[in-house]
Design an enzyme around this catalytic site. Structure first.
Site, PDB file in Angstrom:
ATOM      1  N   GLY A 247      -4.641  16.700  -0.455  1.00  0.00           N
ATOM      2  CA  GLY A 247      -3.329  16.668  -0.735  1.00  0.00           C
ATOM      3  C   GLY A 247      -3.102  16.068  -2.096  1.00  0.00           C
ATOM      4  CG  LEU A 248       0.755  15.767  -3.946  1.00  0.00           C
ATOM      5  CD1 LEU A 248       2.128  14.975  -4.180  1.00  0.00           C
ATOM      6  CD2 LEU A 248       0.351  16.474  -5.362  1.00  0.00           C
TER       7      LEU A 248
ATOM      8  CB  SER B  99      15.441  16.616   0.956  1.00  0.00           C
ATOM      9  OG  SER B  99      15.418  15.435  -0.143  1.00  0.00           O
TER      10      SER B  99
ATOM     11  NE  ARG C 274      13.084   8.310   2.769  1.00  0.00           N
ATOM     12  CZ  ARG C 274      12.164   9.108   2.428  1.00  0.00           C
ATOM     13  NH1 ARG C 274      11.141   8.661   2.970  1.00  0.00           N
ATOM     14  NH2 ARG C 274      12.452   9.974   1.538  1.00  0.00           N
TER      15      ARG C 274
ATOM     16  CG  HIS D  78       9.115  10.977   6.854  1.00  0.00           C
ATOM     17  ND1 HIS D  78       8.803  12.249   6.848  1.00  0.00           N
ATOM     18  CD2 HIS D  78       9.365  10.578   5.664  1.00  0.00           C
ATOM     19  CE1 HIS D  78       8.958  12.710   5.434  1.00  0.00           C
ATOM     20  NE2 HIS D  78       9.248  11.419   4.731  1.00  0.00           N
TER      21      HIS D  78
ATOM     22  CD  GLU E  74       1.801   9.048   5.075  1.00  0.00           C
ATOM     23  OE1 GLU E  74       2.443   8.838   6.153  1.00  0.00           O
ATOM     24  OE2 GLU E  74       1.645  10.334   4.561  1.00  0.00           O
TER      25      GLU E  74
ATOM     26  CG  LEU F 259       5.920  13.555  -3.535  1.00  0.00           C
ATOM     27  CD1 LEU F 259       6.818  14.457  -4.283  1.00  0.00           C
ATOM     28  CD2 LEU F 259       4.866  14.114  -3.002  1.00  0.00           C
TER      29      LEU F 259
END
Length: 666
Positions: A42-43, A284, A337, A429, A453, A469
């Site tokens: 992934g990133l 989002s 959040r 999430h 992560e 990100l």
């Protein structure tokens, strides 16, 4: 063993520069003789692999998807933070650092977070150079939007598909190295064990998911960048393949697992629709810039809406409770959040939910549409425009900003969010917990690193939006490629590592044993049957709010479920072939162990902070009540056989550059 975080001394702003100047380097001619394995593309993994190969190391990458382009980073929608202060609204490296520490409820390392804020600006330049199509404003500068928990606009974005565009940038950088022969890419391969030789990580055992063949791969260092473990809840916003296996396997080999209970519940997801759903869809957080969140003020209106007798558009402004604007006037709909999620749960638990199950609130764009419409009418010099004309102009602006998100919502829910408010509800999430790493991103196993992560990261107890990100790319492009050299400098004379060593033999035997046990188990129940039951225990007792009784029950229920899984699970098919059920069974077996450690970690932490909300520890207003005197530490768990036997190591957190106080977004 004590946790050596190897944090540099000196003033905060100089620490990273000083550290880079003092660590060991590997000469370019010697990098050609060193192999590095990167698990996960992934990133974090993709950017690390591309950068390490560019530096001259020989890299092998592993991912279970058919292409690195399918990594779950693709699903990140809203944007990426960086302190460039393009808006001139008062942003700075220090403010990004401060917001991240405060957003994480003072449970992250100062040094790591400051470094993250410092390198964030470079990420944007790197990605623009790769051709990532960030949104631009009228003058050609990159555009920014705001996100929860901050008072500035620092989030760079590409419509509602930022993760996808950034991943394509990292993937193209990887492809260049694959083409040069510096990266060997193993797609459709899953890592199932870490090989430790003389106390150092020296390779992995992987399964080719197409042929079922078990392979040995050696290297001088191993990087784990396999994302988070939110799917322990079964229903989450994660891709269905996302799992904890790679991280859990290295935990069992000696890597401490830190803060497993810190899980982020995201406030803006499409609500659960029924028992047969396999995942949840995220809307989002960027939508909270223009969407206002509300429920009916009167209970009878909420009941009428649930019964289908009233529509949300029937309620006047006075009949609506914009509860975030009411409770948190200075941040309004852009509170962090964890705060937004708990507030939605509180309203729905009180009976004001607006869908059939009573578990949804509205995210309404009508006032933003009219506001933008009036602005456009003024710009276009339209005299006395009608309400319909204003609405049409406003809808076009919203479409430019969030078009693909609105389209996605309409496809799933079959309602037009331009005309009627979206329905949202919190869902699992991101996971702030993960493998414990030091300042160099090295785990407690020498030569084994964790990035993105997968590590316990820079977010403390709650991650601010658009920081995933940022952390993944900071780790992959700008941190790990520097710090790994400090370790590898001692390996320039080691030479290639043989896969015939007894440790490889033993690790492969261990993996075969686990696979055979599952394949030959003559149970009667499917893997999903157990995964769903685990998810229900986790959501009900270890979810958005937790208490001692529920956590104690969860620990014993998960243990019982795990025992039943090994007796009753049925895995069809063979071992030496493509077998998705077998893949899933291995992953659920790991979730059944992690779930228990997760609950154990939540039970030992007698405080509320960020994503960890204990009902016994809250203020009179229902906000999180921290206990800094007793719990200002990272909880790093050492594996000792059973999750119940895990040993706690504490890394105490010290704040020299920031005043620790109760978080307030009022």
């Amino acid at each position: 063993m004590s946790l050596e975080s190897i944090l540099p001394k000196g003033p905060l702003a100089d620490k990273w520069t000083k550290h880079k100047n003092e660590i060991n380097l590997v000469n370019p001619a010697n990098k050609r003789n060193i192999d590095v394995i990167v698990v996960g593309t992934g990133l974090a993994g993709g950017s690390a692999a591309a950068t390490l190969a560019e530096l001259g190391y020989n890299v092998k990458t592993f991912c279970y998807q058919d292409s690195p382009r399918r990594a779950h980073s693709i699903a990140a929608q809203g944007g990426i933070n960086a302190a460039k202060n393009y808006q001139g609204d008062g942003d700075s490296t220090y403010r990004l650092f401060y917001d991240t520490i405060k957003g994480g409820d003072y449970r992250s390392r100062e040094e790591n977070v400051y470094r993250l804020a410092e390198v964030s600006a470079n990420i944007i330049d790197q990605c623009v150079a790769q051709g990532v199509p960030f949104a631009r404003e009228y003058g050609g500068l990159l555009d920014n939007r705001s996100f929860g928990g901050v008072l500035v606009s620092r989030t760079f974005y590409a419509k509602g598909q930022t993760g996808q565009q950034l991943l394509l940038g990292a993937y193209s950088a990887m492809n260049r190295q694959i083409n040069r022969g510096k990266i060997k890419s193993y797609n459709r391969h899953e890592m199932l064990d870490l090989v430790v030789v003389d106390g150092k990580a020296r390779g992995i055992i992987a399964r080719d998911l197409i042929s079922g063949e078990i392979e040995r791969h050696s290297a001088h260092a191993v990087v784990i960048a396999t994302g988070g473990y939110g799917n322990v809840f079964f229903l989450s916003t994660n891709a269905m393949g996302s799992n904890v296996t790679a991280a859990w396997k290295i935990h069992k080999r000696g890597a401490h697992f830190a803060n497993p209970c810190y899980t982020q519940i995201h406030p803006t997801c499409i609500p659960v629709s029924g028992d047969h759903q396999s995942k949840l869809t995220l809307m989002s957080e960027s939508l909270r810039n223009d969407g206002r969140i509300w429920v009916p003020k009167k209970m009878e209106d909420a009941v009428a809406i649930r019964e289908g007798k009233k529509k949300p558009t029937d309620l006047s402004e006075e009949e609506r409770d914009y509860y975030l604007e009411r409770r948190y006037p200075s941040f309004g709909n852009l509170v962090p959040r964890d705060v937004a999620s708990r507030a939605a749960k509180e309203r729905c638990d009180a009976g004001f939910g607006v869908n059939k199950t009573g578990e949804a609130v509205y995210l309404d764009f009508s006032s933003a549409i009219m506001r933008y419409g009036k602005e456009q009418a003024a710009i276009q010099h339209i005299e006395n425009p009608s309400q319909d004309a204003i609405r049409e102009l406003g809808e076009k602006v919203i479409e430019n900003k969030y078009g693909n998100l609105f389209q996605m919502y309409e496809k799933i829910v079959d309602e037009n969010p331009y005309k009627t408010p979206m329905m949202i509800y919190p869902a699992v999430h991101y996971t702030m917990g993960g493998i414990w790493v030091d300042y160099n991103l090295q785990t407690t196993i020498p030569g084994c690193y964790a990035a993105g992560e997968a590590n316990f990261s820079d977010h403390g107890a709650n991650r601010l939006g658009a920081s995933a990100l940022m952390q993944g790319l900071a780790d992959g492009y700008f941190v790990l490629p520097y710090t790994i050299g400090d370790y590898l400098a001692n390996d320039i004379r080691t030479g290639a590592i043989s896969t015939d060593l007894p440790e490889f033999e033993a690790a492969e035997k261990n993996v075969r044993g686990q696979l055979e046990k599952l394949i030959n188990n003559n149970g009667t129940k499917s893997v999903d049957h157990f995964h769903k039951r685990l998810g229900k225990i986790m959501w009900n007792k270890v979810g958005m709010a937790r208490n001692e009784k529920g956590l104690t029950e969860a620990i014993s229920e998960i243990k019982t479920l795990r025992e039943e899984f090994y007796k009753e699970v049925r895995v069809p098919g063979e071992m030496n072939e493509m077998n998705p059920e077998l893949e899933k069974a291995m992953r659920v077996a790991d979730f059944l162990e992690l779930g228990e450690l997760f609950a154990k970690d939540a039970l030992h932490r007698n405080e509320s902070c960020g994503g960890h909300f204990r009902e016994e520890y809250q203020t009179e207003e229902g906000e999180a009540l921290r206990d800094d005197e007793n719990f200002m530490y990272v909880a790093a768990w050492e594996y000792k056989g059973e999750p119940s036997d895990a040993v706690l190591h504490k890394e105490h957190l010290e704040y020299e550059n920031i005043e620790v106080k109760t978080r307030s977004y009022k």
